[in-house]
Design an enzyme around this catalytic site. Structure first.
Site, short mmCIF file in Angstrom:
data_model
loop_
_atom_site.label_atom_id
_atom_site.label_comp_id
_atom_site.label_asym_id
_atom_site.label_seq_id
_atom_site.Cartn_x
_atom_site.Cartn_y
_atom_site.Cartn_z
N SER A 145 10.85 -18.39 55.39
CA SER A 145 11.74 -19.43 54.98
C SER A 145 11.82 -19.28 53.45
CB SER A 145 11.10 -20.64 55.29
OG SER A 145 9.70 -20.77 54.91
N LYS A 184 11.51 -22.48 44.72
CA LYS A 184 12.73 -22.23 44.00
C LYS A 184 12.63 -22.25 42.28
CE LYS A 184 15.38 -22.19 47.66
NZ LYS A 184 14.30 -22.03 48.44
#
Lengths: 226, 226
Positions: A145, A184
């Site tokens: 993911s 991120k």
DNA sequence: ATTATACACGAACATATGTTTGTGCGTCAA
DNA sequence: TTGACGCACAAACATATGTTCGTGTATAAT
């Protein structure tokens, strides 16, 4: 320069004991401590075998000084584990768990408390960016993911524990509303937080600040191909 | 938990001496040796300051045992250098150059010859997969052309020098006809070689065996975020 | 002035620890 | 057998080394 297998059982035991003792306590054992551990009644026998180990190329002795022993050759069957001296050499980092998109990162409150555990990974200094053993931890990435952030299944990420971030930092963020953990790049916009993947061909995510708990800043990534 | 600068000059000197002594000899100094080196006349003064260093969080002492000292906190101004205990600890790997899509990988013929140079990187054992210092080398990745293989600008890849590969290996390949270097998973098909990106959303490349020179097998990747 | 505290010194003390010596027991070769 | 050699043991020895005690000197707080 005898091979390890050519040594007597007693000598192998002594070497292993000296190694583990030094690793665990930070200094070598005394002759009597070696004797006690290896079931040797007399100090002269220990002394005798220590000199044998010197001849075999495994040991250095400093005459007349207490605990003047140094193992100078690798021996099988022992684990390196913690360093004798701290420093910006290599550092052990607590491998505290794993990270996957669907699950929160669960961090023990006190990373320092983790010190006695077995789950450690050794990290070269370049990857630690100057942070200390207690403020840094590592996670294993499960699942694909994080692929948009150039991180894949099995990668180990090293993070510094912090709850805030500067623009551009790569962070581990838990998004409560989405029940998502993600890695991120962090950017604070006027009305929202933009989470930018590392791979340009993926789109950024925008989240409300209340839906973004920062768990740590990513310092580095290690990957090993099997 | 005092900061290093808050310690007295004498205490800082003692710490540094203990560190260097232990690093160089493999075991800690005695109280009298510390006193001699740091110009302290009385052993009780050394003892006093050692206890201060314990309070400050820098030192562990084992009562009644000779040389029962262990530095447990990093101190500035000392170099780690050699390990106290040998083992499959860290290894230095020659950082021989860089890799980019448009340029061939230029490898010095004799990697071992590189040993005396400055360009080294230290690699934790997990990433070396048991290979020795001389058969392994490292490259810095330039540009984003490897992004389909989950490798980005600035990453350091560790490779084992080899000219063949098994199916599934991640290899560094030079494609002469395309003047391209690339990192891909290697698969030998009936009529061609398939070079498979690590990221599923990219398509594989098919090349003729004569247009595929394997330079090495990728063992691991290290990435550090600035 | 007085007390407390941090730091330093030297000397005496107790013991932890490396070293040496004498002895004994196997095995192996001469 | 004899002798050499590797290995082991116990006890005595010498000293390296941690610990303690009494004392002194600053500085700062009361």
């Amino acid at each position: 320069m005898k091979a390890f297998e050519e040594l007597s059982t007693r000598q192998r035991n002594m070497l292993r004991f000296m190694y583990n003792y030094t690793r665990d306590r930070g200094f070598p054992p005394s002759i009597r401590e070696i004797g006690e551990e290896c079931d040797i009644g007399s100090t002269s026998v220990v002394n005798y075998n220590l000199n044998k180990l010197v001849d075999a190329g495994y040991l250095q002795r400093s005459g007349k000084v207490s605990r003047g022993l140094r193992i100078i050759r690798a021996i099988p069957g022992v684990s390196p584990a913690r360093r004798i001296l701290p420093g910006r050499g290599f550092q052990r980092v607590a491998l505290v768990g794993r990270i996957a998109a669907g699950e929160p990162i669960s961090l023990p409150d006190d990373i320092a408390h983790h010190i006695d555990d077995d789950d450690y990974i050794e990290v070269p200094p370049q990857l630690l960016r100057g942070f200390g053993e207690t403020e840094v931890f590592a996670l294993t990435v499960r699942g694909d993911s994080m692929i948009d952030s150039m991180i894949q299944d099995g990668d180990i990420v090293v993070l510094r524990r912090q709850n805030t971030a500067d623009n551009g930092d790569m962070v581990a963020a838990w998004l409560p509303e989405d029940s998502e953990t993600t890695l991120k790049h962090f950017y604070r916009e006027t009305d929202a937080i933009r989470l930018q993947p590392a791979n340009q061909s993926y789109e950024p995510i925008y989240v409300h600040p209340s839906n973004c708990e920062i768990k740590g800043r990513v310092l580095s990534v290690m990957r090993s191909y099997s």
